[in-house]
Design an enzyme around this catalytic site. Structure first.
Site, PDB file in Angstrom:
ATOM      1  N   LYS A 154      16.464  29.058 -68.476  1.00  0.00           N
ATOM      2  CA  LYS A 154      15.902  28.092 -67.146  1.00  0.00           C
ATOM      3  C   LYS A 154      16.161  26.417 -67.321  1.00  0.00           C
ATOM      4  O   LYS A 154      15.325  26.534 -68.927  1.00  0.00           O
ATOM      5  CB  LYS A 154      15.106  28.481 -66.884  1.00  0.00           C
ATOM      6  CG  LYS A 154      14.894  29.679 -65.832  1.00  0.00           C
ATOM      7  CD  LYS A 154      15.727  30.116 -65.024  1.00  0.00           C
ATOM      8  CE  LYS A 154      15.327  31.509 -63.860  1.00  0.00           C
ATOM      9  NZ  LYS A 154      16.192  31.236 -62.911  1.00  0.00           N
ATOM     10  N   LYS A 250      22.542  39.204 -55.217  1.00  0.00           N
ATOM     11  CA  LYS A 250      21.272  40.421 -55.374  1.00  0.00           C
ATOM     12  C   LYS A 250      20.500  40.491 -53.949  1.00  0.00           C
ATOM     13  O   LYS A 250      21.626  40.360 -52.843  1.00  0.00           O
ATOM     14  CB  LYS A 250      20.153  38.441 -55.497  1.00  0.00           C
ATOM     15  CG  LYS A 250      19.503  37.708 -56.954  1.00  0.00           C
ATOM     16  CD  LYS A 250      19.088  36.714 -56.608  1.00  0.00           C
ATOM     17  CE  LYS A 250      18.660  35.793 -57.615  1.00  0.00           C
ATOM     18  NZ  LYS A 250      19.213  34.938 -57.783  1.00  0.00           N
TER      19      LYS A 250
HETATM   20  C1  LIG Z   1      11.884  37.660 -63.711  1.00  0.00           C
HETATM   21  C2  LIG Z   1      12.957  36.203 -63.342  1.00  0.00           C
HETATM   22  C3  LIG Z   1      12.395  35.027 -63.030  1.00  0.00           C
HETATM   23  C4  LIG Z   1      14.275  36.646 -62.558  1.00  0.00           C
HETATM   24  C5  LIG Z   1      15.967  36.628 -62.502  1.00  0.00           C
HETATM   25  N1  LIG Z   1      16.011  36.460 -63.981  1.00  0.00           N
HETATM   26  C6  LIG Z   1      15.408  34.907 -62.398  1.00  0.00           C
HETATM   27  O1  LIG Z   1      15.484  34.284 -62.981  1.00  0.00           O
HETATM   28  N2  LIG Z   1      16.073  34.745 -61.298  1.00  0.00           N
HETATM   29  C7  LIG Z   1      15.917  32.990 -60.316  1.00  0.00           C
HETATM   30  C8  LIG Z   1      14.868  33.498 -58.721  1.00  0.00           C
HETATM   31  C9  LIG Z   1      13.761  33.359 -59.801  1.00  0.00           C
HETATM   32  O2  LIG Z   1      12.798  33.291 -58.820  1.00  0.00           O
HETATM   33  C10 LIG Z   1      12.258  32.825 -57.879  1.00  0.00           C
HETATM   34  C11 LIG Z   1      12.219  31.610 -57.860  1.00  0.00           C
HETATM   35  C12 LIG Z   1      10.927  30.922 -56.899  1.00  0.00           C
HETATM   36  O3  LIG Z   1      11.685  29.341 -56.806  1.00  0.00           O
HETATM   37  C13 LIG Z   1      10.749  31.129 -56.100  1.00  0.00           C
HETATM   38  C14 LIG Z   1       9.976  32.157 -56.400  1.00  0.00           C
HETATM   39  C15 LIG Z   1      11.136  32.785 -56.887  1.00  0.00           C
HETATM   40  C16 LIG Z   1      10.088  34.327 -57.289  1.00  0.00           C
HETATM   41  O4  LIG Z   1      11.437  35.521 -57.633  1.00  0.00           O
HETATM   42  N3  LIG Z   1       9.681  34.733 -55.865  1.00  0.00           N
HETATM   43  C17 LIG Z   1       8.746  33.257 -56.059  1.00  0.00           C
HETATM   44  C18 LIG Z   1       9.401  33.045 -54.092  1.00  0.00           C
HETATM   45  C19 LIG Z   1      17.267  32.567 -60.390  1.00  0.00           C
HETATM   46  O5  LIG Z   1      18.606  33.362 -60.566  1.00  0.00           O
HETATM   47  O6  LIG Z   1      17.813  31.685 -59.426  1.00  0.00           O
HETATM   48 MG   LIG Z   2      19.710  31.918 -59.950  1.00  0.00          MG
END
Ligand SMILES: CC(C)C[C@H](N)C(=O)N[C@H](CCOc1cc(O)cc2c1C(=O)N[C@@H]2C)C(=O)O
Ligand SMILES: [Mg+2]
Length: 331
Positions: A154, A250
């Site tokens: 990230k 997703k």
């Molecule tokens: C477990 C990882 C975070 C899942 C995946 N690898 C990932 O990076 N997903 C993100 C989505 C990030 O998830 C968020 C962000 C956020 O600001 C708020 C939330 C979440 C979430 O999962 N629940 C809350 C609502 C991606 O690809 O961007």
């Molecule tokens: Mg993403």
């Protein structure tokens, strides 16, 4: 009298603590808030889980309400095909679509991939996500995960060059993909992409804000760029063609597996690489995505790995290898 087509809905909000915390460009989280829908008919029950995302104007309460509004149509026989027009794409439809698929499988006594005419899923290697932090903190977290074959880093704007070079030193062998979650600007785009290319990053996810990503079509992209916040379902694919090389599919964006499968097929035809992604959620939300993981270049289904505890009977994770669901979990 209740007809045999009548389906009974239940829905609830669940809270799952995250192990430590999880930070991206938009802020930090300490718990995953999910909404679970169950649909019962003829002695069988199917279930599906979604994650409402404030970024898309979703809340757990509004998602619950949207599901409750489907109680009557379901009791009057609304099925999965009709559901696609009855609700908009998004988290609420995802929970219901997946619950109806699970119910179809349980009612037929067969696995859902057999009913959908898809190959049986095999174990896949998932990415493992490293939270946003200082270069030092990210390097330390990466060093602990350096044995994993695929890491999703990230990033968050200022200082991303230092972050990615520190991460690369901490995991010289892992394949790296990065996710900026819309934090870059047209002014730092090329410099940040170059830093990622220098670090041997394979893919950059959503560098610019959705709707302000035209610059991606104007530059020579040194690494594949993947749309996440800029793409939701089939209808949004055409508009991003010149800007992106890959799309993050997703289920919470497509509004379920039914549209996700169709979107992935359409994305392939348009020449996009596929990532199958997730939010922070339990194995119940990951299980349907395993059907799509089979055709994805990148599998990003690490939600349960970030939780303090997954639900009982969750997916088996052996390091970064994730196994298909047992029928009792889903499908
Ligand atoms: C477990 C990882 C975070 C899942 C995946 N690898 C990932 O990076 N997903 C993100 C989505 C990030 O998830 C968020 C962000 C956020 O600001 C708020 C939330 C979440 C979430 O999962 N629940 C809350 C609502 C991606 O690809 O961007
Ligand atoms: Mg993403």
């Amino acid at each position: 009298m209740t007809s045999s087509l009548s389906r009974k809905l239940a829905a609830s909000i669940e809270r799952w603590p995250i192990a430590g915390s999880f930070t991206i460009s938009r802020g930090a989280k300490t718990e995953a808030v999910t909404v679970v829908a169950t649909v019962s008919q003829g002695g069988h029950t199917g279930r599906g889980e979604c994650v409402p995302y404030p970024r898309y104007g979703e809340t757990p309460e509004a998602t619950l309400q949207a599901l409750e509004a489907m109680r009557e149509p379901l009791s009057n026989g609304l099925d999965r095909q009709a559901l696609q027009a009855a609700m908009p794409a998004g988290a609420a439809r995802n929970a219901l679509d997946c619950a109806l698929l699970d119910l179809e499988a349980k009612s037929a006594g067969q696995r859902i991939w057999t009913l959908l005419g898809r190959p049986a899923p095999r174990p896949c290697t998932t990415a493992f996500t490293i939270s946003l932090g200082t270069p030092e903190a990210m390097a330390a977290a990466t060093a602990r995960a350096a044995h994993r074959p695929l890491l999703k880093i990230k990033l968050g704007g200022d200082g991303d060059g230092e972050r990615i070079s520190a991460v690369r030193k901490a995991a010289p062998e892992s394949e790296l993909i990065v996710d900026a979650n819309e934090a870059w600007t047209p002014d730092n785009l090329e410099q940040n992409l170059a830093a990622c290319a220098n670090a041997g990053v394979t893919l950059v996810e959503q560098p610019l804000p959705a709707g302000q990503d035209e610059a991606l079509a104007r530059i020579k992209r040194p690494i594949a760029v993947c749309a996440d916040e800029s793409v939701h379902d089939r209808a949004s694919l055409e508009g991003i063609r010149a800007r992106y090389d890959a799309v993050n599919v997703k289920l919470d964006k497509t509004g379920g597996l039914t549209e996700a499968l169709a979107m992935a097929d359409a994305a392939h035809v348009l020449g996009f690489e596929i990532m199958i992604g997730c939010m922070v959620a339990t194995s119940l939300a990951m299980a349907p995505a395993m059907l799509l993981a089979q055709q994805a270049r990148f599998v990003d289904l690490d939600g349960p790995l970030l939780l303090a505890r997954d639900r009982d009977g969750g997916l088996r994770y052996d390091g970064s290898l994730v196994y298909p669901p047992d029928a009792a979990l889903w499908g």
